[in-house]
Design an enzyme around this catalytic site. Structure first.
Site, short mmCIF file in Angstrom:
data_model
loop_
_atom_site.label_atom_id
_atom_site.label_comp_id
_atom_site.label_asym_id
_atom_site.label_seq_id
_atom_site.Cartn_x
_atom_site.Cartn_y
_atom_site.Cartn_z
N ASP A 10 -62.26 -28.31 19.61
CA ASP A 10 -62.18 -28.50 18.98
C ASP A 10 -63.72 -29.10 18.35
O ASP A 10 -64.56 -29.31 19.72
CB ASP A 10 -61.59 -29.61 18.67
N SER A 11 -64.23 -28.74 17.81
CA SER A 11 -65.38 -28.96 16.77
C SER A 11 -65.76 -30.66 16.78
O SER A 11 -67.26 -30.86 16.72
CB SER A 11 -65.57 -27.99 15.93
N GLY A 12 -65.07 -30.89 16.74
CA GLY A 12 -65.44 -32.57 16.11
C GLY A 12 -65.56 -32.76 14.67
O GLY A 12 -65.43 -33.85 14.36
N GLY A 13 -65.36 -31.59 14.22
CA GLY A 13 -65.54 -32.09 12.31
C GLY A 13 -63.53 -32.96 12.31
O GLY A 13 -64.35 -34.00 11.53
N ASP B 71 -66.46 -28.10 10.99
CA ASP B 71 -66.21 -27.81 9.90
C ASP B 71 -66.08 -29.89 8.83
O ASP B 71 -65.75 -30.41 9.50
CB ASP B 71 -64.53 -27.42 9.39
N GLY C 1 -57.20 -28.93 8.33
CA GLY C 1 -57.13 -29.83 7.02
C GLY C 1 -55.94 -30.44 6.40
O GLY C 1 -54.73 -30.21 7.40
N ASP D 235 -51.87 -26.08 18.12
CA ASP D 235 -51.96 -27.93 19.91
C ASP D 235 -51.88 -28.93 18.54
O ASP D 235 -51.79 -29.01 17.30
CB ASP D 235 -53.55 -27.87 20.10
N CYS E 60 -33.25 -27.59 32.60
CA CYS E 60 -33.58 -28.16 32.41
C CYS E 60 -35.09 -27.92 33.79
O CYS E 60 -34.33 -29.04 34.62
CB CYS E 60 -34.71 -29.16 31.01
N CYS F 141 -37.92 -29.00 34.82
CA CYS F 141 -39.09 -30.39 34.78
C CYS F 141 -38.52 -31.04 36.00
O CYS F 141 -37.40 -31.01 36.68
CB CYS F 141 -39.39 -30.99 33.95
N CYS G 99 -35.59 -33.35 35.28
CA CYS G 99 -33.69 -33.31 34.80
C CYS G 99 -34.00 -32.07 36.13
O CYS G 99 -33.07 -32.46 36.78
CB CYS G 99 -34.14 -31.93 33.78
N HIS H 36 -41.61 -33.46 31.16
CA HIS H 36 -40.21 -33.02 30.44
C HIS H 36 -40.82 -32.50 29.00
O HIS H 36 -39.94 -30.95 29.21
CB HIS H 36 -39.15 -33.12 30.18
#
Ligand SMILES: [Zn+2]
Length: 405
Positions: free
Chosen positions: A92-95, A164, A236, A288, A330, A332, A335, A362
């Site tokens: 990520d750009s930090g914006g 941005d 945004g 994300d 599951c 994981c 589980c 999980h």
């Protein structure tokens, strides 16, 4: 070679099955990208994250430039070696983070919390960039479009996001319009800097802003798509409610069709289970979000229960005697070894690291299986049915067939 291959498009929705090709390997889409904000997926080893089925993680420019600093990570040749992850990394750009200090997050606004509650603060925003006070050491720092790209170059991420202004939720149309135009000028500066100075093979995604205003969103999507980037992220304020968010994302995606359909599309910061399903149907390729890992650290497990927003709060007393596993079938570590909800509840209430780790694993497994099911469904033409089943509470884990690829 194009950075993105679309292998199949769903005839009943905007969904597509694809592969993003990066310098550190491929990412099969639609995919969820776990956060490694501060160079770690909290509580997890890279090998564990990969074994769950994730191919890419997201690091954060803002946090990493402040601590431990781009220079140190650069000495390791980048984030991959520094954090021991040799798969694709998007940064990520930090914006978002730098503007959140001044504007507060959308959640802050909705809940009436005051912005800038942390020690850091924005000192000035102008055409050059953003001057702010570091939350790490209180020093004054400047983040510019070029500076963000330089940090991301030092991190050697596979996909860099342009810098941005993350337009806040409360501002009016006029502010949003001016801010979005500045973001477009910053986009050009970022792309120019990266093409001249960035590492070979690093892909760049532009970021669509425009708030909740249809004309601004559409215009921003069109400008970003034509801006010479390898992909497009949607960021945004997307509105206060899910229905509005889907509408806003839909406007942007419509502008990203036609000649621009070959650009991969990332939806920033969105990861609720229903939003992932809806986002895939709209034509989003990657997502994300802090949600699965953050919930896991705070005693909440993801389960196929749409009425409860797919969440099970293990801190609640109702779980203290429950001998069943979190989710039958599951794979994981919690589980698959038959650990009970009672035991996990006890660990979480006691603040035990093992509980946080197990729930994080999980939750990441639940989301990875969900994305795998959606990919399988696009491949075999059953997305509409699969989405309906999932929205009705079908488990993404027990019904899963063998991976398509
Ligand atoms: Zn599980």
């Amino acid at each position: 070679m194009s950075a993105f291959t679309i292998e199949m498009s769903d005839p009943s929705s905007g969904a597509r099955l694809g592969v993003i090709h990066t310098a550190h390997g491929k990412v099969r889409t639609p995919a969820f990208v776990p956060l490694a904000t501060k160079a770690t997926v909290k509580g997890m080893l890279g090998a564990e994250v990969a074994s769950i089925g994730y191919e890419m993680v997201l690091g954060n420019t803002f946090h990493l430039m402040l601590n431990p600093g781009a220079e140190l990570i650069g000495r390791f040749g980048g984030l991959h070696r520094f954090m021991g992850w040799d798969g694709p990394i998007i940064t990520d750009s930090g914006g978002f983070q730098v503007f959140s200090m001044g504007h507060g997050t959308i959640a802050d606004e909705i809940k009436g919390r005051r912005a800038g509650g942390r020690e850091g603060a924005i000192l000035a925003i102008d055409e050059q960039g953003v001057r702010f006070r570091s939350y790490v050491d209180g020093r004054e720092r400047l983040l510019t479009p070029e500076g963000s790209m330089a940090v991301q170059a030092a991190l050697r991420s596979d996909i860099a996001l342009v810098f941005d202004e993350c337009t806040p939720f409360h501002v009016d149309r006029d502010y949003t319009a001016r801010s979005t135009e500045r973001t477009h000028r910053w986009l050009q500066r970022c792309v120019r800097w990266q093409r001249e100075n960035g590492p070979d093979g690093q892909l760049v995604y532009g970021i669509v802003q425009g708030g909740v205003y249809e004309d601004l969103r559409r215009e921003s999507a069109a400008v970003v798509a034509a801006g010479g980037c390898d992909g497009v992220a949607i960021g945004g304020s997307l509105g206060a409610e899910k229905s509005q968010m889907y509408e806003v994302v839909g406007w942007a995606v419509e502008e990203l069709g036609g000649d621009f359909a070959a650009l991969p599309r990332h939806l920033l910061g969105i990861g609720d289970i229903d939003d992932l399903i809806a986002g895939v149907e709209l034509g989003i390729d990657t997502f994300d979000c802090a949600m699965p890992t953050r919930l896991g650290r705070h005693g909440t497990a993801l389960v196929p229960d749409p009425q409860a927003r797919w969440r099970m709060d293990l801190i609640r007393s109702a779980r203290r005697q429950d001998e069943r596993p979190l989710l039958e079938g599951c794979p994981c570590p919690a589980c698959s070894t038959g650990l009970s909800r009672a035991y996990l509840s006890y660990l979480c209430r006691s603040g035990e690291l093992t509980g946080m780790r197990l729930l994080t694993a999980h939750n990441l497994t639940f989301v990875a299986q969900l994305m795998m099911r959606l990919r399988e469904a696009i491949a075999d033409g059953s997305l509409a049915q699969t989405a309906a089943d999932l929205r009705a509470g079908a488990s993404p884990t027990v019904c899963s067939r063998a991976p398509v690829r």
